[in-house]
Each structure stands twice: as C-alpha cells, then as structure tokens.
Design a protein around this motif. Structure first.
Motif, PDB file in Angstrom:
ATOM      1  N   VAL A 217       0.834  -1.207   0.000  1.00 26.54           N
ATOM      2  CA  VAL A 217       0.000   0.000   0.000  1.00 26.54           C
ATOM      3  C   VAL A 217       0.869   1.256   0.000  1.00 26.54           C
ATOM      4  O   VAL A 217       0.631   2.197  -0.774  1.00 26.54           O
ATOM      5  CB  VAL A 217      -0.957   0.001   1.204  1.00 26.54           C
ATOM      6  N   THR A 218       1.890   1.304   0.843  1.00 26.85           N
ATOM      7  CA  THR A 218       2.738   2.499   0.887  1.00 26.85           C
ATOM      8  C   THR A 218       3.538   2.642  -0.401  1.00 26.85           C
ATOM      9  O   THR A 218       3.744   3.764  -0.886  1.00 26.85           O
ATOM     10  CB  THR A 218       3.687   2.480   2.096  1.00 26.85           C
ATOM     11  N   PHE A 219       4.002   1.527  -0.975  1.00 29.00           N
ATOM     12  CA  PHE A 219       4.759   1.604  -2.230  1.00 29.00           C
ATOM     13  C   PHE A 219       3.883   2.165  -3.363  1.00 29.00           C
ATOM     14  O   PHE A 219       4.314   3.004  -4.139  1.00 29.00           O
ATOM     15  CB  PHE A 219       5.289   0.229  -2.625  1.00 29.00           C
ATOM     16  N   VAL A 220       2.646   1.673  -3.441  1.00 30.45           N
ATOM     17  CA  VAL A 220       1.745   2.157  -4.493  1.00 30.45           C
ATOM     18  C   VAL A 220       1.412   3.627  -4.273  1.00 30.45           C
ATOM     19  O   VAL A 220       1.351   4.418  -5.228  1.00 30.45           O
ATOM     20  CB  VAL A 220       0.468   1.301  -4.552  1.00 30.45           C
ATOM     21  N   THR A 221       1.197   4.014  -3.015  1.00 35.83           N
ATOM     22  CA  THR A 221       0.909   5.419  -2.716  1.00 35.83           C
ATOM     23  C   THR A 221       2.061   6.312  -3.147  1.00 35.83           C
ATOM     24  O   THR A 221       1.856   7.379  -3.736  1.00 35.83           O
ATOM     25  CB  THR A 221       0.636   5.594  -1.212  1.00 35.83           C
ATOM     26  N   GLU A 222       3.289   5.887  -2.880  1.00 35.38           N
ATOM     27  CA  GLU A 222       4.458   6.653  -3.315  1.00 35.38           C
ATOM     28  C   GLU A 222       4.509   6.742  -4.837  1.00 35.38           C
ATOM     29  O   GLU A 222       4.720   7.822  -5.402  1.00 35.38           O
ATOM     30  CB  GLU A 222       5.737   5.991  -2.796  1.00 35.38           C
ATOM     31  N   TYR A 223       4.317   5.619  -5.490  1.00 38.39           N
ATOM     32  CA  TYR A 223       4.434   5.578  -6.954  1.00 38.39           C
ATOM     33  C   TYR A 223       3.448   6.529  -7.613  1.00 38.39           C
ATOM     34  O   TYR A 223       3.794   7.267  -8.542  1.00 38.39           O
ATOM     35  CB  TYR A 223       4.193   4.148  -7.428  1.00 38.39           C
TER      36      TYR A 223
END
Length: 394
Positions: A229-235
């Motif tokens: 979730v955090t990786f996708v939010t960053e991307y």
C-alpha cells in the motif's frame, strides 16, 4: 557467463556513444496543483501542514500551500533516473543508487510548471558482491519554472547490473519475501515515535544559526512499516505515473536515447505503442522496470528477493526530514545521499540526523549548517547515508 568476477563481463559499448549527450526530451503537460503537492506530502508521509493544510498555510509566510523542496523530483519525467540509465546493456536491470541536489533559493507553488534539460554524464564500472561487474551511471537534470527561474539541479546515480548474475549471488536472500509481522505493541511504539516527531516542529519554528551547535541531534523520525500500500501510494504521487500526464518532446532531427531499448527483459519492459490503447502496458505498476517493486515474482527475478521501495522516495524522506527541523525560514541549498539498500516490505525506516559542521562563509552566500543523516531499519541495517547544507536565520 562464468561465476568468477574476472570472467563475467558486461558489454557497455552502447553507453559510450551517449556520454555527455542530451537525453529524455519529455515533459509533463500541465502545471502542478495544490492537490498534486498534497498528494506528494501524503505519499512521502510528510505531515508539515504548509504542504497540505490550506488554513494553516494561509497564515504562514507563504500565504498558501507551498511545495516541499523534495517535490521538484515529482514534476519531472523519470525523476532523474532516465538520463542516468541510457544505453543498452543486455539482460540488465536498474535500481537507484543516490541523488545529489543543488537548490537556488526558489520555492514551487500551485500553478508552477517545471521543464527540464538533461544529459548523460557518464559511468563507472565496479565489482560488487551484489552482481559482480556493476555499472554506476550518472545523469544530470536542470529544473526551471515557467518563467525560466532556476529551481534545482540534480545528479542521479543509477546502478545497472546483469539480473542473472544478481540472482545467482542472492545478496538479498529469500527472507525478504517473508516480511516482518509487527505486533500491536511494536506498532504502538512506532506510532508514538512518529507522533513525537510531528510535534517536534509542527509550527515550523526555525532554530537560530547562532544557537545551533555542532553535535546537536535532530529528533528521530520513523517511516513505515513499508507495505505494498505504501509503495503504491508513493508511486502514484509522481505525476509522470498518471496515465497521459506527459509527452515526448524530442526536437526535430535529434534522437532521444531514453526511447531506445535498455536491455531489460521482456517481462520488465514497457510497450509504448500498445499503451496508446491499453495504458496498463505503459504503467510501471503493471509493466516496465518499476513493476518489480510491487510484484514479488518479478522482484525475485532481478535479484531483490522481495518487494521493495523507491530510491527517489528515500531521498525525499531525507530532504523533508531536514527541512522539517529547519522550519519555515530554513532552506536547503545542497543535499547528497547514497543508497545502501532499498526499503523492503515489512521493514521500517528510522532517520537520525546530527549537526556536524557550521560554515560561516559558504558557497551559497550565507552561513549554513551541515547536517548528516543515517537511515536504518529495525535491525540496525544502514540503508542510506547523506548530508545537507542548510541556511538558518540569525
């Protein structure tokens, strides 16, 4: 390809012809909005209210929402990576290795549109335990706003390697595929540390240059645990990753090396023609070299062992961390980071900073303090080292 470092080689002949050449003539279509800035602050877990709280920002010296200095990278196609990654290396992959930034005293506001000029500076070939012969290539980007005002210059370092060799060596073991599970008590401690850091300077008060001493410690910051979730939010906070947000802008008669095949395997490559119909095929969460960040099977094929975060985010955490301490009247003139390891799924990232030098006569025309930062995981592993030179009020 033999296992011995002295026998295994990379063919780098295609890189040489691009050294010193301009690259990546691509730019975003639209200016940024206040919500673009808010999205970036949210994705980087930057709670500074001047970047997202309209009422708070109106009462500040900025008179409204202002972007963090780290936001310049989000207004660029490729966040510095593309000019560092040109040229064909067969069966290769690329990860970010570090960033160096020079800022020029100007902020980014809603309605600003940045354009970039870029070049491939060159590369070094080194032996690493991670992948044997490994290329450390450098790309330069200059950022100016719609009025031609210089905002920042960046030098990005990309790490390029043979993915089969990295898999064979297994520097990042299979334990990365089984992320740590955090207990409620552990998460409560993480949340308390994060909240204490938020309260450490939420009002944006800048320490006076004369009061700061060498050896002063910055309040500890924590980000994480890192998840898909955090990786996708960053991307998705990088504007270039929104469908249709950018366009090629190659001058007539010139060739952009970033449009050439870099040697990535088929399962890690974009299909620029097909994406005109199906945008998934040009979206790094589904295809392309970035998809290994959120796809365990793909991550395991490029020597990473598990799903992992973005180098550009780590650099943003570094810049935001120091800027939060420096307050509204502080300004970062120069920042440099070296990435030692990605932030893997399940890990948390601690940031610890210390004032290591006071420079009364700096190249920036003002006194600055030099702050060193180290990022570590919950096991004490160092994943980033860096420093920044920061102006503070008298």
């Amino acid at each position: 390809m033999a296992a011995d470092d002295n026998e295994f080689t990379l063919d780098l002949s295609d890189l040489d012809k691009w050294v010193g050449k301009p690259v990546v003539f691509a730019e975003l279509w639209e200016p940024c909005s206040a919500t673009d800035i808010r999205r970036w602050a949210m994705a980087m877990d930057n709670p500074n209210p001047i970047h997202w709280d309209q009422n708070f920002a109106k009462e500040s010296q900025f008179g409204g929402i202002v972007a963090p200095q780290s936001f310049a990278v989000a207004m660029d196609y490729g966040h510095g990576c593309h000019p560092a990654g040109v040229g064909h290396i067969e069966n290769s992959h690329l990860i970010f290795g570090g960033e160096e930034w020079w800022f020029y005293g100007n902020h980014i506001y809603p309605g600003d549109k940045l354009t970039q000029s870029r070049r491939f500076d060159g590369y070094d070939l080194k032996q690493t335990g991670f992948a044997g012969p490994t290329v450390f290539s450098r790309g330069d980007t200059e950022h100016r706003n719609q009025d031609g005002v210089l905002i920042a210059r960046e030098r990005a370092t990309a790490i390029r390697y043979n993915r089969d060799e990295a898999n064979k060596r297994g520097a990042y073991g299979t334990e990365k595929a089984s992320p740590k599970l955090w207990s409620k008590e552990e998460l409560d401690e993480v949340r308390k540390l994060r909240y204490d850091w938020i309260l450490s300077n939420r009002e944006g008060k800048s320490p006076a240059y004369g009061d700061v001493k060498v050896g002063d410690k910055l309040p500890r910051r924590v980000v994480g645990p890192h998840t898909v979730v955090t990786f996708v939010t960053e991307y998705r906070a990088f504007t270039q990753n929104m469908w249709g947000s950018w366009h090629w802008n190659v001058p007539e008669g010139m060739v952009d090396p970033a449009t050439q095949k870099a040697g990535f395997a088929e399962d890690m490559s974009y299909d620029y023609e097909a994406r005109k119909v199906d945008p998934h095929l040009g979206d790094g969460l589904y295809h392309g070299p970035s998809s290994g960040h959120v796809n365990l099977e793909k991550a395991s094929k490029v020597g990473m062992g598990g799903m992992y975060g973005y180098g550009a985010s780590m650099n943003a955490w570094h810049v935001d961390y120091i800027a939060y301490w420096a307050g509204h009247n502080g300004f970062i003139w120069h920042s440099k980071t070296q990435f030692r390891s990605p932030a893997f799924e399940g890990d948390i990232t601690y940031m610890d900073g210390e004032v290591v030098e006071k420079i009364d006569r700096s190249p920036y025309g003002c006194p600055v303090v030099k702050v060193e930062v180290r990022m570590t995981t919950q096991t004490g592993e160092t994943i980033l080292t860096g420093f920044a030179e920061v102006q503070l009020p008298y």
